[in-house]
Design a protein around this motif. Structure first.
Motif, short mmCIF file in Angstrom:
data_model
loop_
_atom_site.label_atom_id
_atom_site.label_comp_id
_atom_site.label_asym_id
_atom_site.label_seq_id
_atom_site.Cartn_x
_atom_site.Cartn_y
_atom_site.Cartn_z
N SER A 1 0.83 -1.21 0.00
CA SER A 1 0.00 0.00 0.00
C SER A 1 0.87 1.26 0.00
O SER A 1 0.48 2.30 -0.51
CB SER A 1 -0.92 0.00 1.21
OG SER A 1 -0.17 0.02 2.40
N LEU A 2 2.07 1.13 0.56
CA LEU A 2 2.98 2.27 0.60
C LEU A 2 3.49 2.60 -0.81
O LEU A 2 3.58 3.76 -1.20
CB LEU A 2 4.16 1.92 1.50
CG LEU A 2 4.83 3.08 2.21
CD1 LEU A 2 3.85 3.87 3.02
CD2 LEU A 2 5.95 2.55 3.08
N GLN B 1 1.89 1.85 -3.57
CA GLN B 1 0.75 2.40 -4.31
C GLN B 1 0.54 3.86 -3.96
O GLN B 1 0.27 4.68 -4.83
CB GLN B 1 -0.50 1.60 -3.99
CG GLN B 1 -0.44 0.20 -4.55
CD GLN B 1 -1.75 -0.54 -4.32
OE1 GLN B 1 -2.72 0.03 -3.84
NE2 GLN B 1 -1.77 -1.81 -4.67
N ALA B 2 0.67 4.18 -2.67
CA ALA B 2 0.47 5.57 -2.24
C ALA B 2 1.46 6.47 -2.94
O ALA B 2 1.11 7.54 -3.44
CB ALA B 2 0.63 5.67 -0.72
N MET C 1 3.18 5.93 -5.79
CA MET C 1 3.04 6.00 -7.24
C MET C 1 1.75 6.71 -7.64
O MET C 1 1.71 7.34 -8.68
CB MET C 1 3.12 4.60 -7.83
CG MET C 1 4.43 3.98 -7.45
SD MET C 1 5.13 2.74 -8.50
CE MET C 1 4.84 3.29 -10.12
#
Ligand SMILES: Nc1ncnc2c1ncn2[C@@H]1O[C@H](COP(=O)(O)OP(=O)(O)OP(=O)(O)O)[C@@H](O)[C@H]1O
Ligand SMILES: [Mg+2]
Lengths: 268, 306
Positions: free
Chosen positions: B188-189, B191-192, B194
């Motif tokens: 999730s990090l 994704q956050a 990018m």
């Protein structure tokens, strides 16, 4: 990104999706989606779990590129330009199309840095302090965190973290905001705050929101897309778009019986 | 543990029929496993403590300033450990200098950039295999490549060649440790990062790597500890046991602590065995100092990453 007049669709359309099939490897997750998402309106995606709302959403900023094997067939255009065209740079696209995730995911850095990061990497030239304050104010978080900007983004409550993520997303002045169940971890008061915020933000942004909350969809959205899933012969589940119409129509006078059943809670 | 009464609550009748909680049986199993793991811990500790005490009793009386600052000698009383000690510290630096950036870089590439293709999978299998290759083979490789082929650069049988060889030896371990540490950072990090329009490298450098760094550091230090205890590859490269000068980076003739200890242990005279014990203590002090540095660095990074 330049607009291509031959494929341009009616003015005021942010995303134009036609006959799109979404795959994970060989698994067809969502089939035959046709949508025109209007500019500066709020569009809600509703439907049962696993029907592919997040999948469709994540393709709007090509975040699905990060998943090995994920690909799309058909047309998805952003302001008349094919999203998967070779000339489209996914990094630049993601700056223009912000995203808020279902689970708050602030960076494990200071609150200040959470907002400054996006601005810095995108070459923001203005006053950073001022940008941080402005973004936090817009996300209705400034009053709660103004004295602890140097503290970790993880040290605040879940609801505050989600608003921090919204502030982070709007700080880089995107053109679209994608929100995947942004309120699912929030209490009713924080939820209302986020909804108020969305109403303000739609002056500037196009917003697409996934929600499991029918009231929320009917309260905030202008357009609603209802997705459903059907069992396939192989035993898997395949999502598809059932109906896409103004929110009023979906909730009061839907064309499909399935939609009627779902929005009135008589489902499955 | 205080005795509890499983029947302290009044029982609801329907649950009674479907579950048999058998608390006392489960607690008994608990105790058996606690005792078993305690025995395992104590066994390991007792063996270690025994070795340690044995070495300390033999070596402590011999450990003085003269021992630390003297060069080898044919008489055990005048022999010292200066040359191998400096050699080991040199090796440590050279090994870390090459193994750390290359290993971490390769780990980052494989985990964050390579994706899941055939090439990456072949690399992965081979790196796993490399970690299992006996160290003497690395010594032979080092002899062929660093000592012979790269002679003009490395100077032949030098600390430089030996350090490069040890770096090769621990590279697979560092790569694997780096990948494990990166894998533990939630996606999730990424994704956050990018989703904000950061490139992959910007996301990795600013958010993923700081999270993974303590783990990478731990893996590296463990690998380095292994490297400085190595003897076989050093013998092949040409470490010597009689070096009457302080070795330099590219000068021919170097020694290292394990080589010297091995040599002293092999001598017939008992006085040299005492020297070996003292040498082992010096090696252990180097190791402890290294681990302390690692713990210090790790805590600093952990404090930073919040
Ligand atoms: N990373 C992935 N790899 C493979 N299949 C996936 C992946 N993500 C989702 N899917 C599949 O795609 C389908 C749609 O998933 P998606 O997450 O889009 O559903 P959703 O409508 O967002 O559900 P929810 O309301 O529970 O979030 C599901 O069948 C799911 O198993
Ligand atoms: Mg979802």
């Amino acid at each position: 990104m330049q607009t291509n007049p031959s494929t341009a669709v009616g003015a005021g359309t942010t995303f134009h999706v036609a006959q799109a099939n979404y795959y994970y490897g060989s698994f067809l997750a969502v089939s035959n989606v046709n949508l025109d998402i209007p500019e500066r309106k709020i569009t809600a995606f509703i439907g049962p779990s696993g029907c592919g709302k997040s999948t469709v959403l994540r393709c709007f900023n090509r975040l699905n590129d990060l998943i090995p094997g994920a690909h799309v067939e058909g047309t998805i255009q952003y302001r008349g330009v094919d999203l998967y065209d070779k000339s489209v740079d996914a990094t630049e696209l993601r700056r223009r199309i912000g995203m808020v995730f279902q689970k708050p995911n602030p960076f494990p850095k200071s609150i200040y840095e959470n907002i400054a990061f996006g601005a810095r990497i995108n070459g923001y030239k203005g006053d950073m302090d001022e940008l941080v304050e402005r973004s936090l104010r817009k996300a209705a978080l400034w009053e709660e965190v103004k004295d602890k900007l140097k503290e970790s983004g993880l040290s605040i409550s879940g609801g505050q973290q989600q608003r921090l993520c919204i502030a982070r997303a709007i700080a880089i002045e995107p053109e679209v905001l994608l929100m995947d169940e942004p309120c699912s971890a929030l209490d009713p008061i924080s939820t209302l705050r986020v909804e108020d915020l969305m109403h303000e933000l739609k002056e500037q942004f196009t917003i697409v929101i996934v929600t499991h909350n029918m009231q929320q969809a009917s309260r905030v959205s202008d357009m609603t897309a209802f997705y459903n899933a059907q069992a396939t012969e192989k035993g898997g589940k395949q999502g598809y778009l059932v109906e896409y119409a103004p929110t009023q129509t979906i909730f009061n006078n839907p064309a499909q019986q399935a939609t009627q059943d779902y929005v009135s809670g008589r489902f499955g | 543990m205080t005795a509890t009464d499983p029947n302290a609550f009044s029982q609801s009748s329907s649950a009674e029929q479907h579950f048999s909680s058998d608390l006392s049986g489960r607690y008994r199993l608990d105790n058996i496993f606690r005792i078993a793991s305690w025995v395992a811990t104590v066994t390991a500790l007792v063996v270690l403590a025994f070795l340690l005490i044995d070495v300390l009793i033999d070596g402590i009386p011999r450990l003085d300033w003269q021992f630390i600052t003297s060069f080898p000698s044919r008489s055990a009383e005048r022999a010292g450990i200066l040359a191998p000690l400096v050699g080991t510290i040199w090796l440590l630096f050279v090994t870390a200098l090459f193994a750390f950036p290359i290993g971490v870089g390769a780990g980052i590439f494989l985990e964050e950039f390579a994706g899941d293709n055939l090439f990456a999978r072949i690399l992965e299998v081979n790196i796993g295999n490399l970690a299992a290759v006996p160290s003497i083979i690395y010594g032979l490789l080092g002899l062929a490549v660093f000592v012979r082929v790269f002679l003009p650069i490395t100077g032949g049988r030098t600390v430089f060649s030996a350090g490069l060889t040890l770096a090769l030896l621990i590279l697979p371990v560092i790569i694997v440790a780096t990948r494990e540490a990166l894998r533990a950072v939630p996606s999730s990090l990424r994704q956050a990062g990018m989703a904000l329009g950061a490139t992959r490298w910007q996301t990795v450098r600013e958010h993923v790597l700081p999270q993974a760094f303590p783990g990478i550091l731990t893996g590296t230090i463990l690998a380095l500890s292994r490297a400085i205890g190595e003897t076989a590859p050093l013998i092949v490269i040409g470490a010597q046991t009689f070096v009457p000068f302080v070795p330099s980076f590219r000068g021919t003739g170097f020694s290292a602590l394990p080589i010297q200890i091995f040599n002293w242990v092999g001598r017939p005279q008992a006085e040299f065995h005492v020297n070996a014990a003292a040498g082992i203590i010096v090696l252990m002090i180097v190791l402890v100092a290294m681990n302390a540095t690692a713990i210090y660095l790790r805590n600093r990074f952990q404090a930073e990453k919040m």
